[in-house]
Design an enzyme around this catalytic site. Structure first.
Site, PDB file in Angstrom:
ATOM      1  N   HIS A 173      12.253  13.504 -24.938  1.00 22.50           N
ATOM      2  CA  HIS A 173      12.712  14.167 -25.334  1.00 22.50           C
ATOM      3  C   HIS A 173      13.905  14.321 -25.655  1.00 22.50           C
ATOM      4  O   HIS A 173      14.403  15.142 -25.018  1.00 22.50           O
ATOM      5  CB  HIS A 173      11.693  15.504 -26.381  1.00 22.50           C
ATOM      6  CG  HIS A 173      12.175  16.386 -25.606  1.00 22.50           C
ATOM      7  ND1 HIS A 173      13.183  17.324 -25.438  1.00 22.50           N
ATOM      8  CD2 HIS A 173      11.227  16.798 -24.284  1.00 22.50           C
ATOM      9  CE1 HIS A 173      13.390  18.149 -24.347  1.00 22.50           C
ATOM     10  NE2 HIS A 173      11.767  18.549 -24.008  1.00 22.50           N
ATOM     11  N   ASP A 218      15.977  15.707 -28.013  1.00 19.49           N
ATOM     12  CA  ASP A 218      16.059  17.499 -28.354  1.00 19.49           C
ATOM     13  C   ASP A 218      15.792  17.748 -27.520  1.00 19.49           C
ATOM     14  O   ASP A 218      16.074  18.386 -26.692  1.00 19.49           O
ATOM     15  CB  ASP A 218      15.642  17.765 -29.818  1.00 19.49           C
ATOM     16  CG  ASP A 218      14.221  18.249 -29.302  1.00 19.49           C
ATOM     17  OD1 ASP A 218      13.353  17.634 -28.837  1.00 19.49           O
ATOM     18  OD2 ASP A 218      13.775  19.362 -29.715  1.00 19.49           O
ATOM     19  N   ASP A 231      16.261  19.593 -19.207  1.00 19.20           N
ATOM     20  CA  ASP A 231      15.245  19.419 -20.187  1.00 19.20           C
ATOM     21  C   ASP A 231      15.637  18.808 -20.937  1.00 19.20           C
ATOM     22  O   ASP A 231      16.184  19.643 -22.203  1.00 19.20           O
ATOM     23  CB  ASP A 231      14.277  21.180 -20.423  1.00 19.20           C
ATOM     24  CG  ASP A 231      13.797  21.218 -21.324  1.00 19.20           C
ATOM     25  OD1 ASP A 231      13.347  19.818 -21.355  1.00 19.20           O
ATOM     26  OD2 ASP A 231      13.266  21.146 -21.784  1.00 19.20           O
ATOM     27  N   GLU A 279      11.110  18.145 -30.163  1.00 16.76           N
ATOM     28  CA  GLU A 279       9.832  18.752 -29.156  1.00 16.76           C
ATOM     29  C   GLU A 279      10.095  20.036 -28.495  1.00 16.76           C
ATOM     30  O   GLU A 279       9.093  20.672 -28.483  1.00 16.76           O
ATOM     31  CB  GLU A 279      10.123  18.011 -27.165  1.00 16.76           C
ATOM     32  CG  GLU A 279       9.092  18.187 -26.315  1.00 16.76           C
ATOM     33  CD  GLU A 279       8.935  19.393 -25.715  1.00 16.76           C
ATOM     34  OE1 GLU A 279       7.487  19.837 -25.169  1.00 16.76           O
ATOM     35  OE2 GLU A 279       9.841  19.877 -25.914  1.00 16.76           O
ATOM     36  N   GLU A 280      11.180  20.574 -28.603  1.00 16.81           N
ATOM     37  CA  GLU A 280      11.510  22.153 -28.600  1.00 16.81           C
ATOM     38  C   GLU A 280      11.276  22.620 -29.123  1.00 16.81           C
ATOM     39  O   GLU A 280      10.714  23.847 -29.473  1.00 16.81           O
ATOM     40  CB  GLU A 280      12.707  22.230 -27.747  1.00 16.81           C
ATOM     41  CG  GLU A 280      13.144  21.419 -27.243  1.00 16.81           C
ATOM     42  CD  GLU A 280      12.707  22.219 -25.595  1.00 16.81           C
ATOM     43  OE1 GLU A 280      11.605  23.330 -25.624  1.00 16.81           O
ATOM     44  OE2 GLU A 280      12.934  21.630 -24.813  1.00 16.81           O
TER      45      GLU A 280
HETATM   46 ZN   LIG Z   1      11.197  19.695 -22.775  1.00 15.26          ZN
END
Ligand SMILES: [Zn+2]
Length: 387
Positions: free
Chosen positions: A76, A78, A108, A140-141
């Site tokens: 991802h 974002d 992440d 995604e977050e």
């Molecule tokens: Zn993640």
């Protein structure tokens, strides 16, 4: 783009985009498209409804993999916000300190994204015997909204590799299971009035107190339950329920007419989120008594579950030199991708314990170790017949 950057330099470029969830992804999406664009690479965008954010899919190798051969590398774009005052350097400038790469998104999961993009960029598309897809998603977050959108826009009859590796930070362990996450909003309605004339109004906050107690009771009840697969989640072998926010009232001398709570719940794989939501709804309405209580269920981000003996799990474990099964407590894009029939595992550099924190770090050593492992996985899936 003709030449590629080193993995660290590419990571530095990626973290320089402050691609916090919900913001437009135009600039970072343009950059990744430009970076991967070259003859033999097919790039497509799968935008959000308002067009502000987009998923990017880059495909290399033969088309028409109707039997699902090949591999998807999914990350991802974002990141979570970086407003904590404890940052010791600019969160959107990659820093190197004590063997760590530090920036919002380093762990992440822009580190993985940089590796996936560079592996794709350095392969000769003509050498691939099965397709390689790099799928980079948005939001995604905040509930895998981009991945969900992708599964809706992808034509059902269009071939896609069946095996997907989602590069969440798992400390380079293959993870085949995670919990889901869904949200609920409870709105209690009252009637506002001057607090000197309370008989003309009805507080929305007082019944909210009863609703909170009822939900705490339900939470404790669920904590005693042991659903299927609970053994894989030793810290929390149950559905978690969190009352994350509560808002109500306008002033100390106004009887409040509204109180709104937001809940997050994490079901185990195989459980029905809707059935859990029904339990919440029932308890809340009962506890609210005479007060009108509205309960909404939304953003159902599914759990992920891949059978231990599924070919994708077996192959990834073999390549990573792992024997046991792993599960994690957080949700990922793998939930929605599994729902479209893909076999998903999580596997990526970095520790989840370093994610979503100030001075987010990725150990440089682990970043370097991830590269040959990922190359081996891509080689197995895309450079000769699928195992
Ligand atoms: Zn993640």
């Amino acid at each position: 783009m003709a030449s590629t950057l080193s993995d660290v330099d590419l990571l530095a470029r990626l973290v320089a985009f402050p691609s916090v969830s919900e913001r437009s992804t135009r600039d970072i999406a343009d950059f990744v498209c430009d970076y991967m664009e070259r003859p033999g690479v097919r790039i497509e965008r799968f935008p959000s409804e308002d067009g502000e954010r987009t998923n990017v899919l880059a495909m290399l190798g033969p088309e028409g993999a109707s039997a699902g051969e090949g591999l998807i590398l999914c990350g991802h774009l974002d990141v979570v916000p970086a407003t904590e005052p404890q940052w010791s350097s600019d969160p959107f400038t990659l820093a190197r300190r004590d063997g760590d790469l530090i920036a919002r998104g380093a762990c992440d999961m822009k580190g993985f994204n940089a590796l996936a993009m560079n592996i794709a960029a350095r392969l000769d598309p003509d050498s691939l015997t099965s397709p390689l897809a790099v799928l980079l998603t948005y939001d995604e977050e905040i509930g895998s909204l981009g991945a969900e959108r992708f599964t809706k826009l992808w034509p059902k009859d269009r071939p896609l590799p069946r095996s997907a590796l989602v590069g969440e930070p798992t400390s380079l362990r293959v993870v085949r299971m995670h919990k889901g996450h869904f949200k609920m909003r409870i709105t209690i309605h009252g009637r506002s009035s001057h607090s000197g004339y309370p008989h003309l109004g009805r507080s929305a906050i007082e019944p909210a107190g009863a609703v909170i107690r009822a939900l705490a009771g339900l939470r404790e009840e669920m904590e005693r339950e042991r659903p299927e697969h609970c053994d894989f989640f030793p810290q929390t072998p149950f559905v978690t329920l969190n009352i994350g926010t509560i808002n109500g009232g306008a002033a100390f001398n106004i009887i409040p007419d509204r109180c709104v709570m937001h809940l997050g719940l994490r079901p185990l794989p195989g459980m029905s989120a809707a059935a859990i939501a029904d339990r919440v709804r029932e308890r809340a309405i009962e506890a609210a008594g005479e007060s009108e209580c509205e309960v909404e269920f939304f953003n159902d981000n599914p759990a992920m579950l891949l059978a231990e003996d599924a070919p994708t799990h077996r192959t990834m474990c073999e390549l990573a030199g792992q024997r046991e099964s792993h599960a994690v407590n957080y949700a990922s894009d793998g939930g929605h991708l599994s729902r479209m029939g893909l076999e998903c595992v999580l596997f990526g550099p970095g520790s989840i314990e370093d994610a979503h924190k100030p001075n987010e770090r990725l150990a440089e050593r682990e970043f370097e170790a991830a590269r040959p492992l990922l190359e081996r996985i891509v080689g197995r899936y895309c450079l000769r017949a699928n195992a």
